[in-house]
Write a protein that holds these residues in place. Structure first.
Motif, PDB file in Angstrom:
ATOM      1  N   ARG A 193      49.179  34.443  52.470  1.00 57.90           N
ATOM      2  CA  ARG A 193      48.237  34.261  53.576  1.00 57.90           C
ATOM      3  C   ARG A 193      47.669  35.588  54.093  1.00 57.90           C
ATOM      4  O   ARG A 193      46.493  35.678  54.410  1.00 57.90           O
ATOM      5  CB  ARG A 193      48.857  33.449  54.695  1.00 57.90           C
ATOM      6  N   ALA A 194      48.478  36.633  54.144  1.00 60.15           N
ATOM      7  CA  ALA A 194      47.969  37.937  54.577  1.00 60.15           C
ATOM      8  C   ALA A 194      46.976  38.495  53.562  1.00 60.15           C
ATOM      9  O   ALA A 194      45.962  39.096  53.939  1.00 60.15           O
ATOM     10  CB  ALA A 194      49.120  38.916  54.774  1.00 60.15           C
ATOM     11  N   VAL A 209      41.410  39.894  51.897  1.00 63.64           N
ATOM     12  CA  VAL A 209      40.284  39.720  50.974  1.00 63.64           C
ATOM     13  C   VAL A 209      39.077  39.176  51.723  1.00 63.64           C
ATOM     14  O   VAL A 209      37.943  39.626  51.518  1.00 63.64           O
ATOM     15  CB  VAL A 209      40.684  38.803  49.801  1.00 63.64           C
ATOM     16  N   PHE A 210      39.298  38.209  52.612  1.00 64.88           N
ATOM     17  CA  PHE A 210      38.189  37.640  53.366  1.00 64.88           C
ATOM     18  C   PHE A 210      37.523  38.686  54.246  1.00 64.88           C
ATOM     19  O   PHE A 210      36.290  38.773  54.298  1.00 64.88           O
ATOM     20  CB  PHE A 210      38.659  36.464  54.216  1.00 64.88           C
ATOM     21  N   GLY A 252      31.471  43.407  53.159  1.00 61.80           N
ATOM     22  CA  GLY A 252      30.711  43.859  52.003  1.00 61.80           C
ATOM     23  C   GLY A 252      31.454  44.828  51.114  1.00 61.80           C
ATOM     24  O   GLY A 252      30.869  45.413  50.205  1.00 61.80           O
ATOM     25  N   GLU A 253      32.742  44.999  51.357  1.00 61.96           N
ATOM     26  CA  GLU A 253      33.540  45.909  50.545  1.00 61.96           C
ATOM     27  C   GLU A 253      33.972  45.203  49.263  1.00 61.96           C
ATOM     28  O   GLU A 253      34.140  43.990  49.246  1.00 61.96           O
ATOM     29  CB  GLU A 253      34.781  46.361  51.322  1.00 61.96           C
ATOM     30  N   ILE A 308      42.028  44.228  44.474  1.00 64.83           N
ATOM     31  CA  ILE A 308      43.161  43.548  45.102  1.00 64.83           C
ATOM     32  C   ILE A 308      43.705  42.511  44.131  1.00 64.83           C
ATOM     33  O   ILE A 308      42.998  41.608  43.691  1.00 64.83           O
ATOM     34  CB  ILE A 308      42.743  42.883  46.425  1.00 64.83           C
ATOM     35  N   LYS A 309      44.951  42.671  43.777  1.00 63.21           N
ATOM     36  CA  LYS A 309      45.605  41.768  42.825  1.00 63.21           C
ATOM     37  C   LYS A 309      46.743  41.038  43.511  1.00 63.21           C
ATOM     38  O   LYS A 309      47.413  41.571  44.386  1.00 63.21           O
ATOM     39  CB  LYS A 309      46.162  42.549  41.628  1.00 63.21           C
ATOM     40  N   ILE A 310      46.951  39.814  43.096  1.00 62.67           N
ATOM     41  CA  ILE A 310      48.073  39.024  43.613  1.00 62.67           C
ATOM     42  C   ILE A 310      49.313  39.435  42.830  1.00 62.67           C
ATOM     43  O   ILE A 310      49.300  39.418  41.593  1.00 62.67           O
ATOM     44  CB  ILE A 310      47.799  37.525  43.455  1.00 62.67           C
ATOM     45  N   PRO A 311      50.385  39.791  43.524  1.00 64.92           N
ATOM     46  CA  PRO A 311      51.611  40.181  42.819  1.00 64.92           C
ATOM     47  C   PRO A 311      52.172  39.027  41.978  1.00 64.92           C
ATOM     48  O   PRO A 311      52.025  37.854  42.316  1.00 64.92           O
ATOM     49  CB  PRO A 311      52.584  40.536  43.946  1.00 64.92           C
TER      50      PRO A 311
END
Length: 127
Positions: free
Chosen positions: A82-83, A88-89, A95-96, A101-104
């Motif tokens: 959730r964090a 990501v949102f 706009g970044e 960002i990868k999910i572990p």
């Protein structure tokens, strides 16, 4: 065990698990389109699950228990992410780039464990 419960209660269980899953994921991913598309997708997928279960010889009660179990497992399995969803949102809204960002892998394993475990529990509760 759960199949001896009146069918109306199982429909209520399915609706409650869908509503809970939709509300929680909607709060983690606050996009209006997601809040509309997720419940529609889940109900459609649930209808397909009920049809597949019926074709495999399960009754409606067993199919509803499996549907509810899948939602419970999915919601529990996505708790650690959730964090990450919020991060990501927020970056996406600013706009970044979010490609880095990868999910572990542990989150994937936990999600799979929760969904499969909840489905096994749901299957055991139908016997």
């Amino acid at each position: 065990m759960l199949t001896s419960v009146p069918l109306a209660w199982l429909w209520l269980l399915a609706a409650a698990s869908t509503a809970l899953s939709s509300c929680l994921l909607g709060s983690w991913i606050p996009l209006r389109k997601f809040r509309i598309a997720y419940p529609v997708t889940m109900v459609t997928g649930g209808a397909v699950l009920v049809v597949v279960c019926r074709l495999q010889g399960f009754g409606l009660a067993e199919a509803l228990v499996m549907y509810s179990s899948a939602h419970i497992g999915l919601t529990l399995g996505l708790l650690p992410q959730r964090a990450l969803f919020r991060e990501v949102f927020e970056r996406w809204r600013k706009g970044e780039p979010t490609d880095h960002i990868k999910i572990p892998g542990s989150h994937h394993a936990f999600l799979a464990f929760c969904v499969v475990g909840a489905l096994f529990a749901g299957f055991a509760l139908t016997r």
